[in-house]
Design an enzyme around this catalytic site. Sequence first.
Site, PDB file in Angstrom:
ATOM      1  N   GLU A 180      -1.518  -3.263  -6.215  1.00 42.63           N
ATOM      2  CA  GLU A 180      -1.752  -3.183  -4.774  1.00 42.63           C
ATOM      3  C   GLU A 180      -2.686  -4.315  -4.324  1.00 42.63           C
ATOM      4  OE1 GLU A 180      -0.940  -2.722  -1.926  1.00 42.63           O
ATOM      5  OE2 GLU A 180      -1.232  -0.617  -1.372  1.00 42.63           O
ATOM      6  N   HIS A 228       4.475   4.611  -4.521  1.00 41.42           N
ATOM      7  CA  HIS A 228       3.969   5.806  -5.197  1.00 41.42           C
ATOM      8  C   HIS A 228       3.836   6.966  -4.215  1.00 41.42           C
ATOM      9  CE1 HIS A 228       0.009   5.402  -3.328  1.00 41.42           C
ATOM     10  NE2 HIS A 228       0.082   4.101  -3.592  1.00 41.42           N
TER      11      HIS A 228
END
Length: 243
Positions: free
Chosen positions: A136, A54
């Site tokens: 994550e 990202h």
Amino acid sequence: MNRSNFAHRSRPFLLSAPLFFLLYRLTPIAPLSTPPKKSVGAPPVRDRYLIHRHGETDANAAGILQGSSDFSRLTVRGRRQASDLASSPAWNSLAPRLDRIFVSPLTRSRDTLAIVLGGTAGPAGAEPMVVGSLREIDLYQWEGRSSAEIAAEDPEAFAAWKAGDAEGMVVRRVDGDGVAHRHYPLRELWERAELNWKVIRGSVPDVAVGDVREGTTTLISVSGSVVRTCLDFFSGVPRFPGE
């Protein structure tokens, strides 16, 4: 599982645009699942795995640990990074070939992916599939706090994290009943990498005997730690001592 059994048949490439990795792998590969069938003497099939992280978030910019929490959002710079990837020649040469797209459930990854796909020159051949295990690393009570604060409060575990020491990175958590728990986030992340590979590799179609399929192209939109474990795991790089 002994990860050293993986053949080093793939090599990651960092392309010109930020955030973007390309991983080629010849099939069949290590036996996480049944290898695809192919004709005797047929040439190996080359599958492409495109991996991007990202863009910058407000938490990144402020030095706040996000982990698998979902409070952060892309900054102006982060959205620009995603736009730069979307307009890069490397991406636009590969995007029309997409067969599958996998994305983390976290907003920062999904927003980055939306920008990247929105700028694609040519059709994308797949709808994104959200996979929970692509989130994550779980940082538990570290999440939402500054790196400096954690480094001062728990210097050994923080240093172990930065060094990639899966046994030394221990995060302690007390639940609502007052029970203390010990977590090993790096090891947990690596274990999820194995699960992720099974899901992603399992999406590639098998081939009937006598047929030869074309190589496929898969896009994976995730966070930084997941990028690293994908590259290591997919490439067969052992992560822990003795493996």
